[in-house]
Design an enzyme around this catalytic site. Structure first.
Site, PDB file in Angstrom:
ATOM      1  N   LYS A 126     -17.923  -0.344 -19.411  1.00  0.00           N
ATOM      2  CA  LYS A 126     -16.994  -0.217 -20.536  1.00  0.00           C
ATOM      3  C   LYS A 126     -16.055   0.973 -20.360  1.00  0.00           C
ATOM      4  CE  LYS A 126     -19.898  -2.615 -23.893  1.00  0.00           C
ATOM      5  NZ  LYS A 126     -20.916  -3.065 -22.952  1.00  0.00           N
ATOM      6  N   ASN A 245     -24.638  -6.378 -34.414  1.00  0.00           N
ATOM      7  CA  ASN A 245     -23.689  -6.594 -33.322  1.00  0.00           C
ATOM      8  C   ASN A 245     -23.964  -7.857 -32.520  1.00  0.00           C
ATOM      9  OD1 ASN A 245     -22.200  -4.073 -33.720  1.00  0.00           O
ATOM     10  ND2 ASN A 245     -24.059  -3.079 -32.988  1.00  0.00           N
ATOM     11  N   GLU A 285     -12.651  -9.642 -25.466  1.00  0.00           N
ATOM     12  CA  GLU A 285     -12.994  -9.450 -26.873  1.00  0.00           C
ATOM     13  C   GLU A 285     -12.123  -8.357 -27.487  1.00  0.00           C
ATOM     14  OE1 GLU A 285     -17.176  -8.809 -27.267  1.00  0.00           O
ATOM     15  OE2 GLU A 285     -17.642 -10.882 -26.735  1.00  0.00           O
ATOM     16  N   GLU A 298     -14.033  -5.327 -24.993  1.00  0.00           N
ATOM     17  CA  GLU A 298     -14.645  -5.473 -23.676  1.00  0.00           C
ATOM     18  C   GLU A 298     -14.283  -6.837 -23.113  1.00  0.00           C
ATOM     19  OE1 GLU A 298     -18.848  -5.165 -24.226  1.00  0.00           O
ATOM     20  OE2 GLU A 298     -19.026  -7.081 -25.245  1.00  0.00           O
ATOM     21  N   ASN A 300     -16.108 -10.033 -21.095  1.00  0.00           N
ATOM     22  CA  ASN A 300     -17.332 -10.652 -20.607  1.00  0.00           C
ATOM     23  C   ASN A 300     -16.992 -11.523 -19.405  1.00  0.00           C
ATOM     24  OD1 ASN A 300     -18.152 -10.976 -24.024  1.00  0.00           O
ATOM     25  ND2 ASN A 300     -19.136  -9.565 -22.621  1.00  0.00           N
TER      26      ASN A 300
END
Length: 673
Positions: A126, A245, A285, A298, A300
């Protein structure tokens, strides 16, 4: 219906799916349609699982723990080479976002059905991904771009950017290793738990800190890219309904986005993909504030869990695109080809107990009946008799519905959930059903804080209104009548006996409903406390769970889950209710029954879920503990759950040790009276 490629020639003869459960079954489904043979891998716990039975051949990996089976990359490579597979699809989770695995696959002459290793590396961290996103012109969240190693630095950064902050693992995802902190004390606790959880889940305890955007929506963009520089965005998915989350309900498209914002987000997602040379299906995202300002969260680098809603609203088979791109083909679609048709929703059906803070539930699916329908899709890896294991994610299925409009998709989802029978383990259908029935949800007023705002004290079950209670009363009374009528015909000696019924007292939640009944053509006529309800078009067989009928012309569904010593266990609007049906004489006599004895568990700390004792207090017998003091941490389904003292008390006995496996309701610590 998913669109298929014009070319029917398979790009591979055989692929290995390095995963388990529903995602392994999902990948195999497309592979088989493409004429590609499949290889499954499995642990001891999955020997008889659906994904093993769905494959053309299967290879054993090892014991149930992931680090002794599904995370053994060398064994998976060996299995692929041994079976003659030409490519490996990693699914999601496990090795899907591990750079070294992607490289190991290609270094062994196999195709990796996913992005290149360097793209996984850059987007998997990240910290690095935020730097690259910023350089690519993607808007990012304010925060500290770098690793944080100690508590003092955490507090220092928090004071620099201001609370609230998000503490999260630099690697990994799925809500694990993430905590929100609103003050120094929460920051210290969150940093420790996030590091431990991240190390346990991902083998990487690096942490980053960024500003927490309050009241955002979570909206993500699906991208597809090939090895020739082509990249398209396949619209968005709204994923704002989350708990800790982790996504609960997703939908496509988002009710919030306009075409201009969608285009801006999509173009930024493609810019980021090109910046890292991305060449597969992936998801970028974003969090979006109430003014439609969006910030990169982030990327994926894998097939996303919620990809079905994109497939349902675009007609694209994302798995087929992944396979063909991995085989060297160019994308068969351009940006202009991608449209939005209708609305789709996905409910993640988990083996967890929403009445006990969503704690995981393990056991055997003793009864399992999936809903069906033209506008229903279920991706699952279980069947009746399957075991929900403590070793893996407790996902039972992804239940998806489609509609021409959002409200139609919601209606279809409600009916599908009402028709979904799961017994043997706890599950979250009551919670999913409650969300869908809320006016706030139906109007699309969503944020990532939705669940916390709507159920601040935890989920207690759906609260039936009076009309719904009346409906439940007549459903249960009808079942009682039909079962008794059936029972009188089982024994030949009773053939001349007619079961007579006209009056009942049906009890729901300690309230009596006086019911008068008349049999009519195609059903019954009920009078419930003075209210007339006509039941027609009954669809039910005795001892079957699903009962469908029209009440005053409106189609409704309930389930009879079990027959109790005193009544019936009924599931209505997803929630279980104990309902008793008595004759007026029985109801009068019942008033004189003694109250049941209630056992006091207040002097015990019990395990709220099955799992492993990750840590236990260093306090000794006779030591005092304060209310809210940490006593134990249980690790279950890759998540760590802290148990605290419920009151000021004294420890009488500690019954468990660190590393010990415990079952649900096991007594961990005993307090003095």
């Amino acid at each position: 219906m998913l669109r298929t490629f014009t070319s029917n020639k398979p790009v591979f003869d055989k692929i290995l799916v390095a995963n388990r459960g529903e995602i392994a079954c999902r990948v195999m489904k497309t592979a088989k349609r493409m004429g590609i043979k499949t290889v499954a891998v499995y642990s001891d716990a999955d020997e008889n699982s659906l994904h093993v039975k769905s494959a053309d051949e299967a290879v054993y990996l090892g014991p149930p723990p992931s680090n002794q089976s599904y995370l053994l990359d060398d064994k998976i490579i060996e299995a692929a080479l041994k079976t003659g597979a030409q490519a490996i699809h990693p699914g999601y989770g496990f090795l899907s976002e591990k750079e070294s695995f992607s490289n190991l696959v290609t270094n062994n002459g196999l195709a990796f059905i996913g992005p290149r290793g360097d793209a996984i590396r850059d987007m998997g961290c990240k910290i690095a991904s935020k730097k690259i996103a910023k350089e690519a012109g993607v808007t990012t969240i304010p925060g500290y771009i770098g690793e944080v190693h100690d508590l003092d630095r955490v507090i220092e950064i928090a004071h620099e950017i201001g609370y609230p902050i998000m503490i999260k693992a630099a690697g990994g995802g799925g809500g694990k290793g993430m905590r929100i902190a609103w003050n120094d004390e929460e920051a210290r606790e969150g940093f420790r738990l996030s590091k431990d959880e991240a190390m346990s889940a991902f083998g990487d305890d690096r942490i980053l800190i960024e500003r927490y955007i309050d009241n955002p929506r979570h909206i993500e963009i699906q991208v597809l890219a090939d090895k020739y520089g082509n990249c398209v965005y396949v619209n968005e998915r709204e994923c704002s309904i989350q708990r800790r989350n982790q996504k609960v309900i997703e939908e496509a498209p988002s009710v919030f986005l306009d075409e201009k914002t969608r285009k801006m987000m999509g173009e930024q997602a493609c810019s980021l993909s090109r910046a890292v040379g991305y060449d597969s299906a992936g998801t970028v995202e974003f969090i979006v504030d109430p003014k439609k300002n969006f910030f990169f969260l982030e990327m994926n680098t894998r097939l996303q869990v919620e990809h079905p809603v994109t497939e349902l609203t675009t007609g694209l088979d994302l798995v087929e695109h992944m396979i063909r791109v991995a085989g060297g083909e160019k994308l068969s679609v351009t940006q202009d080809d991608i449209k939005i048709k209708g609305w789709a929703m996905e409910s993640r059906v988990y083996a967890e107990d929403p009445f006990r803070n969503f704690l995981p539930s393990i056991g055997t699916l003793t009864r399992y009946v999936q809903p069906t329908g033209e506008k229903v899709r279920i991706d699952t890896g279980v069947v009746e008799g399957s075991e929900i294991s403590m070793y893996y994610d407790p996902l039972i299925s992804k239940l998806c519905t489609y509609g021409e409009t959002r409200l139609e998709a919601i209606k279809n989802m409600e009916e599908a959930l009402d028709s979904y029978v799961i017994e043997g383990v706890g599950h979250n259908i009551p919670f999913l059903r409650a969300i869908l029935g809320q006016e706030r949800y139906r109007t699309g007023n969503l944020t990532t804080k939705y669940i916390a705002e709507e159920w601040p004290e935890g989920f207690k079950g759906i609260i039936l209104n009076e009309n719904q209670k009346d409906d439940l009363a007549v459903f249960t009374t009808a079942i009682h009548i039909l079962r008794n009528k059936r029972d009188t015909t089982i024994n030949n000696k009773m053939n001349n006996y007619e079961y007579k019924f006209d009056k009942f007292v049906t009890e729901i939640m300690e309230k009596d409903y006086k019911i008068c009944v008349k049999e009519i053509e195609n059903g019954f006529s009920f009078n419930v406390n003075g209210k007339d309800i006509e039941m027609t078009d009954i669809c039910w067989k005795p001892e079957q769970p699903i009962f469908k009928a029209k009440l005053n012309g409106e189609k409704k569904i309930c389930q009879m889950i079990n027959i109790l010593p005193e009544g019936y266990g009924m599931r209505f609007f997803g929630t279980m209710f104990k309902v008793a049906v008595r004759t007026p004489q029985q109801a009068e006599l019942f008033k004189h029954m003694p109250e049941p004895i209630v056992i006091d568990y207040s002097k015990y700390l019990c395990a709220p879920m099955p799992g492993m004792i990750f840590s236990i207090t260093d306090k000794k017998v006779g030591d005092k503990v304060a209310e809210g003091e940490e006593l134990c941490v249980i690790e279950a389904m890759k998540m760590q759950n802290m148990l605290k003292a419920p009151k000021d008390t004294v420890i009488k006995k500690i019954r468990v040790k660190q590393g010990e496996n415990v079952g649900v309701d096991a007594i961990l610590i005993e307090y003095e009276d």
